[in-house]
Design a protein around this motif. Structure first.
Motif, PDB file in Angstrom:
ATOM      1  N   LEU A  91       0.854  -1.184   0.000  1.00 48.36           N
ATOM      2  CA  LEU A  91       0.000   0.000   0.000  1.00 48.36           C
ATOM      3  C   LEU A  91       0.895   1.242   0.000  1.00 48.36           C
ATOM      4  O   LEU A  91       1.934   1.262   0.662  1.00 48.36           O
ATOM      5  CB  LEU A  91      -0.844   0.007   1.285  1.00 48.36           C
ATOM      6  N   THR A  97      -1.889   8.273   8.173  1.00 46.65           N
ATOM      7  CA  THR A  97      -1.258   7.271   9.043  1.00 46.65           C
ATOM      8  C   THR A  97      -0.147   7.901   9.898  1.00 46.65           C
ATOM      9  O   THR A  97       0.281   7.336  10.910  1.00 46.65           O
ATOM     10  CB  THR A  97      -0.744   6.099   8.186  1.00 46.65           C
ATOM     11  N   GLY A 123       0.884  -5.876  10.052  1.00 44.65           N
ATOM     12  CA  GLY A 123       0.528  -5.507   8.673  1.00 44.65           C
ATOM     13  C   GLY A 123       1.414  -4.350   8.228  1.00 44.65           C
ATOM     14  O   GLY A 123       0.950  -3.292   7.837  1.00 44.65           O
ATOM     15  N   THR A 124       2.711  -4.598   8.264  1.00 46.27           N
ATOM     16  CA  THR A 124       3.682  -3.495   8.104  1.00 46.27           C
ATOM     17  C   THR A 124       3.740  -2.933   6.682  1.00 46.27           C
ATOM     18  O   THR A 124       4.130  -1.788   6.480  1.00 46.27           O
ATOM     19  CB  THR A 124       5.077  -3.952   8.599  1.00 46.27           C
ATOM     20  N   GLY A 125       3.369  -3.713   5.664  1.00 46.86           N
ATOM     21  CA  GLY A 125       3.381  -3.207   4.282  1.00 46.86           C
ATOM     22  C   GLY A 125       4.754  -2.709   3.888  1.00 46.86           C
ATOM     23  O   GLY A 125       5.756  -3.451   3.966  1.00 46.86           O
ATOM     24  N   ILE A 129       5.314   2.438   9.157  1.00 44.61           N
ATOM     25  CA  ILE A 129       5.153   2.678  10.596  1.00 44.61           C
ATOM     26  C   ILE A 129       6.380   2.154  11.355  1.00 44.61           C
ATOM     27  O   ILE A 129       6.980   2.874  12.165  1.00 44.61           O
ATOM     28  CB  ILE A 129       3.857   1.998  11.104  1.00 44.61           C
ATOM     29  N   ASP A 146       3.746  -9.233   8.509  1.00 45.22           N
ATOM     30  CA  ASP A 146       2.843  -9.101   7.363  1.00 45.22           C
ATOM     31  C   ASP A 146       2.579 -10.494   6.815  1.00 45.22           C
ATOM     32  O   ASP A 146       3.446 -11.370   6.893  1.00 45.22           O
ATOM     33  CB  ASP A 146       3.425  -8.201   6.263  1.00 45.22           C
ATOM     34  N   ILE A 147       1.401 -10.651   6.256  1.00 48.49           N
ATOM     35  CA  ILE A 147       1.053 -11.942   5.668  1.00 48.49           C
ATOM     36  C   ILE A 147       1.635 -12.065   4.265  1.00 48.49           C
ATOM     37  O   ILE A 147       1.663 -13.136   3.683  1.00 48.49           O
ATOM     38  CB  ILE A 147      -0.480 -12.133   5.671  1.00 48.49           C
ATOM     39  N   GLY A 173       3.558 -13.805   8.566  1.00 43.05           N
ATOM     40  CA  GLY A 173       2.485 -14.592   9.164  1.00 43.05           C
ATOM     41  C   GLY A 173       1.255 -13.762   9.445  1.00 43.05           C
ATOM     42  O   GLY A 173       1.180 -12.580   9.114  1.00 43.05           O
ATOM     43  N   ASP A 174       0.288 -14.424  10.095  1.00 39.56           N
ATOM     44  CA  ASP A 174      -1.017 -13.823  10.348  1.00 39.56           C
ATOM     45  C   ASP A 174      -0.988 -12.964  11.623  1.00 39.56           C
ATOM     46  O   ASP A 174      -0.644 -13.476  12.703  1.00 39.56           O
ATOM     47  CB  ASP A 174      -2.041 -14.953  10.481  1.00 39.56           C
ATOM     48  N   LEU A 175      -1.320 -11.708  11.495  1.00 34.43           N
ATOM     49  CA  LEU A 175      -1.445 -10.779  12.636  1.00 34.43           C
ATOM     50  C   LEU A 175      -0.262 -10.931  13.603  1.00 34.43           C
ATOM     51  O   LEU A 175       0.891 -10.845  13.180  1.00 34.43           O
ATOM     52  CB  LEU A 175      -2.798 -10.975  13.316  1.00 34.43           C
ATOM     53  N   ASN A 194      -2.124  -0.715  11.131  1.00 34.77           N
ATOM     54  CA  ASN A 194      -2.951  -0.138  10.071  1.00 34.77           C
ATOM     55  C   ASN A 194      -3.269  -1.292   9.132  1.00 34.77           C
ATOM     56  O   ASN A 194      -2.626  -1.488   8.108  1.00 34.77           O
ATOM     57  CB  ASN A 194      -2.224   0.988   9.340  1.00 34.77           C
ATOM     58  N   PRO A 196      -5.971  -3.796   6.826  1.00 34.55           N
ATOM     59  CA  PRO A 196      -7.061  -3.508   5.888  1.00 34.55           C
ATOM     60  C   PRO A 196      -8.358  -3.278   6.658  1.00 34.55           C
ATOM     61  O   PRO A 196      -8.702  -4.094   7.523  1.00 34.55           O
ATOM     62  CB  PRO A 196      -7.153  -4.799   5.067  1.00 34.55           C
ATOM     63  N   LEU A 217      -5.121  -7.289  -0.810  1.00 32.18           N
ATOM     64  CA  LEU A 217      -4.728  -7.845   0.483  1.00 32.18           C
ATOM     65  C   LEU A 217      -4.468  -6.724   1.498  1.00 32.18           C
ATOM     66  O   LEU A 217      -4.522  -6.944   2.706  1.00 32.18           O
ATOM     67  CB  LEU A 217      -3.439  -8.670   0.278  1.00 32.18           C
ATOM     68  N   ALA A 218      -4.192  -5.523   1.000  1.00 32.34           N
ATOM     69  CA  ALA A 218      -3.919  -4.385   1.891  1.00 32.34           C
ATOM     70  C   ALA A 218      -5.168  -3.547   2.146  1.00 32.34           C
ATOM     71  O   ALA A 218      -5.117  -2.581   2.906  1.00 32.34           O
ATOM     72  CB  ALA A 218      -2.827  -3.505   1.281  1.00 32.34           C
ATOM     73  N   LEU A 228     -10.270  -8.171  10.674  1.00 31.40           N
ATOM     74  CA  LEU A 228      -8.894  -8.412  11.135  1.00 31.40           C
ATOM     75  C   LEU A 228      -8.686  -7.804  12.523  1.00 31.40           C
ATOM     76  O   LEU A 228      -8.051  -8.405  13.394  1.00 31.40           O
ATOM     77  CB  LEU A 228      -7.899  -7.838  10.125  1.00 31.40           C
TER      78      LEU A 228
HETATM   79  C1  LIG Z   1      -3.556  -1.100   4.837  1.00 28.55           C
HETATM   80  S1  LIG Z   1      -2.014  -1.922   4.523  1.00 28.55           S
HETATM   81  C2  LIG Z   1      -0.991  -0.945   5.596  1.00 28.55           C
HETATM   82  C3  LIG Z   1       0.463  -1.011   5.331  1.00 28.55           C
HETATM   83  C4  LIG Z   1       1.295  -0.140   6.270  1.00 28.55           C
HETATM   84  N1  LIG Z   1       1.119  -0.562   7.654  1.00 28.55           N
HETATM   85  C5  LIG Z   1       0.926   1.328   6.131  1.00 28.55           C
HETATM   86  O1  LIG Z   1       0.365   1.891   7.084  1.00 28.55           O
HETATM   87  O2  LIG Z   1       1.197   1.921   5.077  1.00 28.55           O
HETATM   88  C6  LIG Z   1      -2.292  -3.424   5.388  1.00 28.55           C
HETATM   89  C7  LIG Z   1      -1.183  -4.471   5.374  1.00 28.55           C
HETATM   90  O3  LIG Z   1      -1.656  -5.573   6.151  1.00 28.55           O
HETATM   91  C8  LIG Z   1      -1.233  -6.777   5.543  1.00 28.55           C
HETATM   92  N2  LIG Z   1      -2.136  -7.859   5.979  1.00 28.55           N
HETATM   93  C9  LIG Z   1      -3.346  -8.208   5.483  1.00 28.55           C
HETATM   94  N3  LIG Z   1      -3.854  -9.243   6.178  1.00 28.55           N
HETATM   95  C10 LIG Z   1      -2.948  -9.554   7.140  1.00 28.55           C
HETATM   96  C11 LIG Z   1      -2.898 -10.541   8.174  1.00 28.55           C
HETATM   97  N4  LIG Z   1      -3.902 -11.400   8.368  1.00 28.55           N
HETATM   98  N5  LIG Z   1      -1.801 -10.580   8.965  1.00 28.55           N
HETATM   99  C12 LIG Z   1      -0.774  -9.717   8.775  1.00 28.55           C
HETATM  100  N6  LIG Z   1      -0.768  -8.763   7.812  1.00 28.55           N
HETATM  101  C13 LIG Z   1      -1.845  -8.674   7.013  1.00 28.55           C
HETATM  102  C14 LIG Z   1      -1.286  -6.495   4.050  1.00 28.55           C
HETATM  103  O4  LIG Z   1      -0.446  -7.384   3.347  1.00 28.55           O
HETATM  104  C15 LIG Z   1      -0.820  -5.028   4.021  1.00 28.55           C
HETATM  105  O5  LIG Z   1       0.574  -4.958   3.841  1.00 28.55           O
END
Ligand SMILES: C[S@@+](CC[C@H](N)C(=O)[O-])C[C@H]1O[C@@H](n2cnc3c(N)ncnc32)[C@H](O)[C@@H]1O
Length: 290
Positions: A91, A97, A123-125, A129, A146-147, A173-175, A194, A196, A217-218, A228
């Motif tokens: 993203l 943010t 969800g560091t993208g 952050i 991040d997933i 991984g997940d969360l 931050n 989705p 996914l973001a 989430l």
């Molecule tokens: C809205 S983006 C935000 C990216 C970054 N944190 C920012 O603020 O610019 C959300 C991020 O969450 C990740 N994500 C989605 N589902 C996830 C999950 N179940 N566990 C971990 N990360 C996840 C996505 O891959 C994406 O990189």
């Protein structure tokens, strides 16, 4: 054609295609093609573009006119005063943010956090952050999850560019699941997320430059956008120290849905507005046991 004339033509072209910030975007794209900055364009306004430069600039302009965001075309976006690499795997970091990062810095700067604080960015993208926190905090380690492994690769490159590789642990991984595997409960002083948060049904209604180019996914937060976060809150409760904070960016329409996520025996929470006056940031504090 010289730089000044190419800019004038590009401005008019983007304007005709309905791009609001046509003048600024024409400058950013041409500066990128020429490997200079916007001031550099005016210093060299009368230099003639080479054929190769003209072709590359025209290609950028047509991709922009088709809706591709400028940050994906240039590969850069500024966030918290730092230059971030962005690719289509992540993203594009948003200005709103920055409120989350500023609030985290304020909470952690209050000074009563002993030793080396441990934080998480879920969800560091691009790492916007996590990297900003590591850069602006004198001490501590950020666990960034991040997933998407492709997003984590971009985040790791941003950490390298800003000299904070040793301060961030990247986990796929997940969360918070991968953090729970390596840290005991009650380890973190702050969890930032931050994730989705757009309701699935609204994704198609987003501006085309978001819906067609940014990773779904973001964006996709499930039925009401909070799926989430609903799973994250209990994980954060387990990993936070008593008195620790969970910061979550949300969409303004979600405030009325937050109550059940934060049972009052465990959490106190407040919602803060962004610079546009929209309710954007949840700051929740895990209550200490009596
Ligand atoms: C809205 S983006 C935000 C990216 C970054 N944190 C920012 O603020 O610019 C959300 C991020 O969450 C990740 N994500 C989605 N589902 C996830 C999950 N179940 N566990 C971990 N990360 C996840 C996505 O891959 C994406 O990189």
């Amino acid at each position: 054609m010289n730089i000044a004339a190419a800019l004038a033509r590009a401005r008019a072209f983007l304007h005709r295609k309905g791009i609001e910030a046509a003048a600024l975007e024409a400058e950013v794209l041409l500066a990128h093609v020429l490997g200079t900055d916007r001031v550099g364009l005016y210093r060299e306004a009368h230099r003639t573009l080479t054929r190769e430069e003209r072709v590359r600039f025209e290609e950028m302009l047509s991709r922009r006119a088709a809706g591709e965001p400028v940050a994906y075309l240039t590969g850069h976006r500024e966030f918290m005063g730092l230059d971030f690499l962005v690719t289509r795997d992540v993203l594009i970091p948003r200005p709103e943010t920055e409120l989350l990062v500023e609030m985290a810095l304020e909470i952690l700067g209050r000074g009563d956090v002993p030793g080396e604080p441990l934080l998480a960015d879920v969800g560091t993208g691009s790492g916007a952050i996590a990297v900003s926190l590591a850069r602006y905090l004198a001490r501590g380690t950020v666990y960034a999850t991040d997933i998407s492994p492709a997003a984590l690769a971009v985040a790791a490159e941003n950490a390298r560019r800003h000299g904070v590789t040793g301060r961030i642990v990247f986990l796929s991984g997940d969360l918070l699941a991968p953090v729970r595997e390596i840290l005991p409960p009650g380890s973190l002083v702050l969890v930032a997320a931050n994730l989705p948060y757009i309701p699935s049904a609204d994704i198609g209604r987003l501006m085309p430059d978001v819906a067609c180019y940014e990773p779904h996914l973001a964006l996709d937060g499930g039925a009401d956008g909070l799926e989430l976060y609903r799973r994250l809150v209990p994980q954060a409760r387990e990993l936070l120290v008593p008195g620790g904070h969970l910061l979550m960016e949300i969409s303004p329409g979600q405030v009325s849905l937050l109550g059940p996520l934060f049972p009052p025996d465990t959490w106190q929470y407040r919602v803060h507005r962004d610079l546009a006056g929209r309710e954007r940031l949840v700051v929740a504090r895990k209550k200490a046991p009596f």
